[in-house]
Design a protein around this motif. Structure first.
Motif, PDB file in Angstrom:
ATOM      1  N   GLY B  27       0.783  -1.230   0.000  1.00 37.78           N
ATOM      2  CA  GLY B  27       0.000   0.000   0.000  1.00 37.78           C
ATOM      3  C   GLY B  27       0.810   1.274   0.000  1.00 37.78           C
ATOM      4  N   SER B  28       2.133   1.152   0.073  1.00 37.50           N
ATOM      5  CA  SER B  28       2.945   2.362   0.183  1.00 37.50           C
ATOM      6  C   SER B  28       3.521   2.785  -1.168  1.00 37.50           C
ATOM      7  CB  SER B  28       4.098   2.117   1.158  1.00 37.50           C
ATOM      8  OG  SER B  28       4.936   1.096   0.652  1.00 37.50           O
ATOM      9  N   ILE B  29       4.088   3.995  -1.185  1.00 33.25           N
ATOM     10  CA  ILE B  29       4.939   4.408  -2.297  1.00 33.25           C
ATOM     11  C   ILE B  29       6.356   4.501  -1.754  1.00 33.25           C
ATOM     12  CG2 ILE B  29       5.506   6.209  -3.967  1.00 33.25           C
ATOM     13  CD1 ILE B  29       2.660   7.075  -4.035  1.00 33.25           C
ATOM     14  N   VAL B  30       7.235   3.703  -2.301  1.00 31.18           N
ATOM     15  CA  VAL B  30       8.627   3.739  -1.880  1.00 31.18           C
ATOM     16  C   VAL B  30       9.443   4.235  -3.060  1.00 31.18           C
ATOM     17  CG1 VAL B  30      10.597   2.345  -1.137  1.00 31.18           C
ATOM     18  CG2 VAL B  30       8.309   1.872  -0.231  1.00 31.18           C
ATOM     19  N   LEU B 154       2.202  -4.805  -7.379  1.00 34.72           N
ATOM     20  CA  LEU B 154       3.353  -3.924  -7.183  1.00 34.72           C
ATOM     21  C   LEU B 154       3.740  -3.335  -8.538  1.00 34.72           C
ATOM     22  CD1 LEU B 154       5.781  -2.829  -5.503  1.00 34.72           C
ATOM     23  CD2 LEU B 154       6.985  -4.939  -6.088  1.00 34.72           C
ATOM     24  N   LEU B 155       3.695  -2.015  -8.618  1.00 38.84           N
ATOM     25  CA  LEU B 155       4.057  -1.338  -9.862  1.00 38.84           C
ATOM     26  C   LEU B 155       5.450  -0.747  -9.716  1.00 38.84           C
ATOM     27  CD1 LEU B 155       3.110  -0.322 -12.682  1.00 38.84           C
ATOM     28  CD2 LEU B 155       2.198   1.700 -11.537  1.00 38.84           C
ATOM     29  N   LEU B 156       6.347  -1.151 -10.601  1.00 34.38           N
ATOM     30  CA  LEU B 156       7.706  -0.606 -10.585  1.00 34.38           C
ATOM     31  C   LEU B 156       7.808   0.457 -11.666  1.00 34.38           C
ATOM     32  CD1 LEU B 156       9.631  -4.034 -10.607  1.00 34.38           C
ATOM     33  CD2 LEU B 156       8.958  -2.730  -8.592  1.00 34.38           C
ATOM     34  N   LEU B 157       8.228   1.659 -11.273  1.00 33.95           N
ATOM     35  CA  LEU B 157       8.344   2.746 -12.249  1.00 33.95           C
ATOM     36  C   LEU B 157       9.786   3.229 -12.286  1.00 33.95           C
ATOM     37  CD1 LEU B 157       5.184   4.638 -11.034  1.00 33.95           C
ATOM     38  CD2 LEU B 157       5.392   3.662 -13.311  1.00 33.95           C
ATOM     39  N   ASP B 158      10.413   3.114 -13.460  1.00 29.45           N
ATOM     40  CA  ASP B 158      11.806   3.533 -13.588  1.00 29.45           C
ATOM     41  C   ASP B 158      11.877   4.861 -14.339  1.00 29.45           C
ATOM     42  OD1 ASP B 158      14.516   3.724 -13.672  1.00 29.45           O
ATOM     43  OD2 ASP B 158      14.881   1.788 -14.629  1.00 29.45           O
ATOM     44  N   GLU B 159      12.175   5.913 -13.618  1.00 27.78           N
ATOM     45  CA  GLU B 159      12.331   7.262 -14.191  1.00 27.78           C
ATOM     46  C   GLU B 159      11.143   7.696 -15.045  1.00 27.78           C
ATOM     47  OE1 GLU B 159      15.024   9.254 -13.726  1.00 27.78           O
ATOM     48  OE2 GLU B 159      16.714   7.946 -13.250  1.00 27.78           O
ATOM     49  N   ASN B 180      -1.761   4.646  -6.546  1.00 28.28           N
ATOM     50  CA  ASN B 180      -1.427   4.129  -5.233  1.00 28.28           C
ATOM     51  C   ASN B 180      -2.634   4.158  -4.302  1.00 28.28           C
ATOM     52  OD1 ASN B 180      -0.200   5.269  -2.286  1.00 28.28           O
ATOM     53  ND2 ASN B 180       0.568   3.323  -3.056  1.00 28.28           N
ATOM     54  N   GLN B 181      -3.384   5.271  -4.373  1.00 24.37           N
ATOM     55  CA  GLN B 181      -4.545   5.381  -3.486  1.00 24.37           C
ATOM     56  C   GLN B 181      -5.605   4.334  -3.815  1.00 24.37           C
ATOM     57  OE1 GLN B 181      -5.320   9.519  -4.061  1.00 24.37           O
ATOM     58  NE2 GLN B 181      -3.665  10.094  -2.664  1.00 24.37           N
ATOM     59  N   ALA B 196       9.712  13.136  -6.147  1.00 19.27           N
ATOM     60  CA  ALA B 196       9.604  11.770  -5.645  1.00 19.27           C
ATOM     61  C   ALA B 196       9.354  11.763  -4.140  1.00 19.27           C
ATOM     62  CB  ALA B 196      10.871  10.983  -5.990  1.00 19.27           C
ATOM     63  N   LEU B 197      10.124  12.595  -3.421  1.00 20.67           N
ATOM     64  CA  LEU B 197       9.960  12.622  -1.959  1.00 20.67           C
ATOM     65  C   LEU B 197       8.602  13.203  -1.565  1.00 20.67           C
ATOM     66  CD1 LEU B 197      13.514  13.624  -0.674  1.00 20.67           C
ATOM     67  CD2 LEU B 197      12.404  11.378  -0.633  1.00 20.67           C
ATOM     68  N   LYS B 198       8.075  14.051  -2.421  1.00 26.47           N
ATOM     69  CA  LYS B 198       6.784  14.663  -2.121  1.00 26.47           C
ATOM     70  C   LYS B 198       5.666  13.613  -2.038  1.00 26.47           C
ATOM     71  CE  LYS B 198       6.371  18.929  -4.077  1.00 26.47           C
ATOM     72  NZ  LYS B 198       5.978  19.775  -5.222  1.00 26.47           N
ATOM     73  N   ILE B 199       5.742  12.594  -2.896  1.00 22.35           N
ATOM     74  CA  ILE B 199       4.649  11.611  -2.892  1.00 22.35           C
ATOM     75  C   ILE B 199       5.009  10.316  -2.160  1.00 22.35           C
ATOM     76  CG2 ILE B 199       3.704  12.512  -5.063  1.00 22.35           C
ATOM     77  CD1 ILE B 199       4.762   9.920  -6.407  1.00 22.35           C
ATOM     78  N   ALA B 200       6.303  10.125  -1.845  1.00 21.45           N
ATOM     79  CA  ALA B 200       6.704   8.835  -1.285  1.00 21.45           C
ATOM     80  C   ALA B 200       6.461   8.754   0.222  1.00 21.45           C
ATOM     81  CB  ALA B 200       8.174   8.579  -1.578  1.00 21.45           C
ATOM     82  N   ASP B 201       6.223   7.508   0.699  1.00 19.02           N
ATOM     83  CA  ASP B 201       6.118   7.273   2.133  1.00 19.02           C
ATOM     84  C   ASP B 201       7.503   6.992   2.712  1.00 19.02           C
ATOM     85  OD1 ASP B 201       3.192   7.231   2.263  1.00 19.02           O
ATOM     86  OD2 ASP B 201       3.424   5.459   0.993  1.00 19.02           O
ATOM     87  N   TYR B 202       8.317   6.307   1.905  1.00 18.45           N
ATOM     88  CA  TYR B 202       9.616   5.877   2.384  1.00 18.45           C
ATOM     89  C   TYR B 202      10.599   5.963   1.234  1.00 18.45           C
ATOM     90  CZ  TYR B 202      12.709   3.420   5.609  1.00 18.45           C
ATOM     91  OH  TYR B 202      13.734   3.099   6.475  1.00 18.45           O
ATOM     92  N   ALA B 203      11.865   6.257   1.562  1.00 16.94           N
ATOM     93  CA  ALA B 203      12.841   6.435   0.488  1.00 16.94           C
ATOM     94  C   ALA B 203      14.177   5.798   0.828  1.00 16.94           C
ATOM     95  CB  ALA B 203      13.037   7.925   0.207  1.00 16.94           C
ATOM     96  N   TYR B 204      14.817   5.282  -0.194  1.00 17.59           N
ATOM     97  CA  TYR B 204      16.176   4.752  -0.080  1.00 17.59           C
ATOM     98  C   TYR B 204      17.089   5.606  -0.938  1.00 17.59           C
ATOM     99  CZ  TYR B 204      14.144   0.563   1.962  1.00 17.59           C
ATOM    100  OH  TYR B 204      13.478  -0.305   2.776  1.00 17.59           O
ATOM    101  N   VAL B 205      18.285   5.894  -0.420  1.00 14.98           N
ATOM    102  CA  VAL B 205      19.258   6.635  -1.220  1.00 14.98           C
ATOM    103  C   VAL B 205      20.358   5.672  -1.641  1.00 14.98           C
ATOM    104  CG1 VAL B 205      20.896   8.539  -1.286  1.00 14.98           C
ATOM    105  CG2 VAL B 205      18.774   8.754   0.045  1.00 14.98           C
ATOM    106  N   LEU B 206      20.544   5.570  -2.943  1.00 15.02           N
ATOM    107  CA  LEU B 206      21.493   4.618  -3.512  1.00 15.02           C
ATOM    108  C   LEU B 206      22.710   5.372  -4.031  1.00 15.02           C
ATOM    109  CD1 LEU B 206      21.418   1.542  -4.083  1.00 15.02           C
ATOM    110  CD2 LEU B 206      20.447   2.070  -6.313  1.00 15.02           C
TER     111      LEU B 206
END
Lengths: 294, 237
Positions: B27-30, B154-159, B180-181, B196-206
């Motif tokens: 249910g999240s946006i990561v 699960l939807l994966l979106l690349d750029e 997502n909703q 991306a950070l505006k809509i995401a619940d959680y973020a990873y920095v690579l």
């Protein structure tokens, strides 16, 4: 216009189209020239011939046997000559081309061994039957060839455009990675493609045997080269191009004979291909550049 | 929902991913953010099955999917909208959408087709046009619509914002939020860090194949290193 020659040209041309379709399908999906296609075609011709001569089987049974055997050959070709080379690091992109040449040599030698090097006549029970329409004579053999080829071409086109599997094949041909991301088992589609292409070759083999009343282990080479020339003429990987290209080549051959240049038949046909390619290097239906816009 | 552990991937001898752990809750946006060449696309390829990792495991809804083919993962509910959109340019918009539902045999495909065309009215207008003739933004919409046709969990979106005008980027992000909703979990790779950070619940920095930090979007927005490196904070850029 000499309609008799038009009929003859269309008959031969439609067989060429079927051969070329086999090449273009495999090239479209795998970007590989299947050099064994001519020999699978030859095997189809021999299987059909053996069914008719040895087992006195009716023609439809001969076709069925050729279909069955060439389908198996197509599967084996993909499984053992193409698949092991796919997606491996360090494998040259020419490797599958070479391995299909290997298979073609193997099949030709096998045919020599089994059937002998000589040219066999292909007896057709209705060879003497023909119809007179206006001033044009159409033999039942010609009619049979024409109907079978057209049915195959129309059938293949409909299958590609209307069915789920056909659409998946086109998607795989356009971009194999994308197709897999959309849920297509691309390995299955590749196998299916090579099998369908081989079956088309096998049917064409029986048709050529009937048309020229001759079957020999070397027949695959000549028709193979023509098939290659046709797909270059029509545009590599292009279905319509293979169909139209085959008809053009058949028509040119027959016309050059009709106008008294029988000794130059192949030379004239290939000269014409060269001229067309000078004008349209990408082939009749090929695209000069991808149309993708950003 | 998705758990990635110790993921390592190589291109030839180059170690593109050096042991990645990440977790996507249902249910999240990561989002995964990072510079060019950090390994974002490689991570997406590994999750979707386009690339076989040398080490590590990928679990989806409690099942190990590490060795599965991309098409098998699509059937399980993972769809990737790849970088560059990967529209089948020779096929019509309709055929592209139908291919999205390739693995489905249910009766609701037609209804879903109507739904995505309602969401993206431009696709209805262009339905018989070749995919390659669409503009960049339209192609991105088609790529997302096509992925939705698979009914992914699960939807994966690349750029998804790459190469698009700012107005269209805003549209795309709004649509991602809506999707997502409606219940689809989203894993988003982006260079447009702010959006991306505006809509995401959680973020990873690579960074160069490793996760260097992670946290909720708010935590990362407060992290001076992240702000400095990816949001141009403190510098006039």
């Amino acid at each position: 216009m000499n309609w008799q020659q038009v009929i003859n040209g269309l008959t031969i041309g439609s067989i060429y189209s079927i051969v070329a379709l086999g090449y273009t399908l495999v090239f479209g999906v795998l970007q590989i020239l299947n050099m064994a296609h001519g020999e699978i075609f030859m095997m189809g011709a021999f299987i059909g011939l053996m069914m008719v001569v040895k087992f006195q089987a009716p023609l439809p049974v001969a076709f069925l046997a050729a279909v069955l055997v060439t389908a198996i050959l197509g599967y084996l070709l993909e499984r053992f000559a193409l698949r092991p080379l796919r997606g491996k690091a360090g494998v040259s992109h020419l490797a599958p081309l070479i391995s299909t040449i290997g298979v073609s040599i193997f099949l030709e030698n096998l045919a020599h061994h089994w059937f002998g090097a000589e040219t066999h006549p292909f007896p057709v029970s209705f060879a003497t039957i023909s119809y007179q329409i206006g001033g044009v004579k159409i033999s039942l053999v010609q009619l049979t060839i024409f109907i079978i080829s057209i049915t195959l071409m129309v059938g293949l086109s409909l299958w590609l455009s209307r069915t789920k599997a056909g659409t998946a094949l086109r998607a795989t041909a356009e971009n194999i990675e994308t197709a897999s991301l959309l849920g297509v088992n691309t390995q299955k589609i590749i196998t299916l493609t090579v099998v369908i292409a081989s079956v088309m070759g096998g049917i064409a083999g029986v048709l050529v045997g009937m048309a020229f009343n001759a079957v020999s282990p070397q027949m695959g080479l000549e028709i193979g080269l023509k098939g290659l020339a046709i797909i270059i003429l029509g545009g590599m990987g292009n279905i319509k191009g293979a169909m139209v290209g085959g008809l053009i080549l058949g028509m040119t051959e027959v016309m050059s004979v009709a106008f008294g240049y029988s000794g130059y038949r192949d030379a004239i046909a290939f000269l014409m291909i060269i001229v067309i390619l000078l004008i349209r290097p990408q082939g009749l239906f090929g695209q000069s550049a991808p149309q993708v816009r950003k | 929902m998705l758990t990635v552990k110790g993921l390592e991937a190589y291109y030839g001898n180059i170690r593109a991913l050096k042991g990645i752990d990440l977790d996507v809750k249902e249910g999240s946006i990561v989002t995964i953010i990072g510079a060019n060449g950090a390994g974002k696309t490689t991570t997406m390829k590994a999750i979707s099955g386009l690339l076989n990792p040398r080490n590590g495991s990928i679990q989806f809804m409690g099942q190990d999917i590490t060795g599965l083919r991309p098409d098998q993962r699509v059937s399980m509910g993972i769809s990737l909208v790849p970088e560059g959109r990967a529209i089948l340019s020779g096929m019509s918009v309709l055929e592209n959408l139908e291919m999205g539902a390739y693995h489905r045999n249910d009766q609701e495909v037609k209804q879903d087709l109507e739904n995505v065309m309602d969401r993206f009215p431009i696709l209805r207008e262009r339905i018989h046009q070749a995919g390659g003739t669409l503009s960049g933004g339209q192609q991105q919409m088609l790529a997302i619509a096509r992925a939705l046709m698979a009914r992914p969990k699960l939807l994966l979106l690349d750029e998804p914002s790459m190469g698009l005008a700012p107005l269209i980027v805003a549209d795309i992000f709004k649509i991602i939020q809506e999707i997502n909703q409606e219940g689809t979990t989203v894993l988003l790779v982006e260079q447009n860090v702010k959006q991306a950070l505006k809509i995401a619940d959680y973020a990873y920095v690579l960074e160069t194949g490793k996760i260097v930090t992670s946290g909720t979007a708010d935590e990362l927005l407060d992290d001076s290193r992240v702000v400095e490196a990816y949001l141009g904070g403190g510098h006039s850029s």
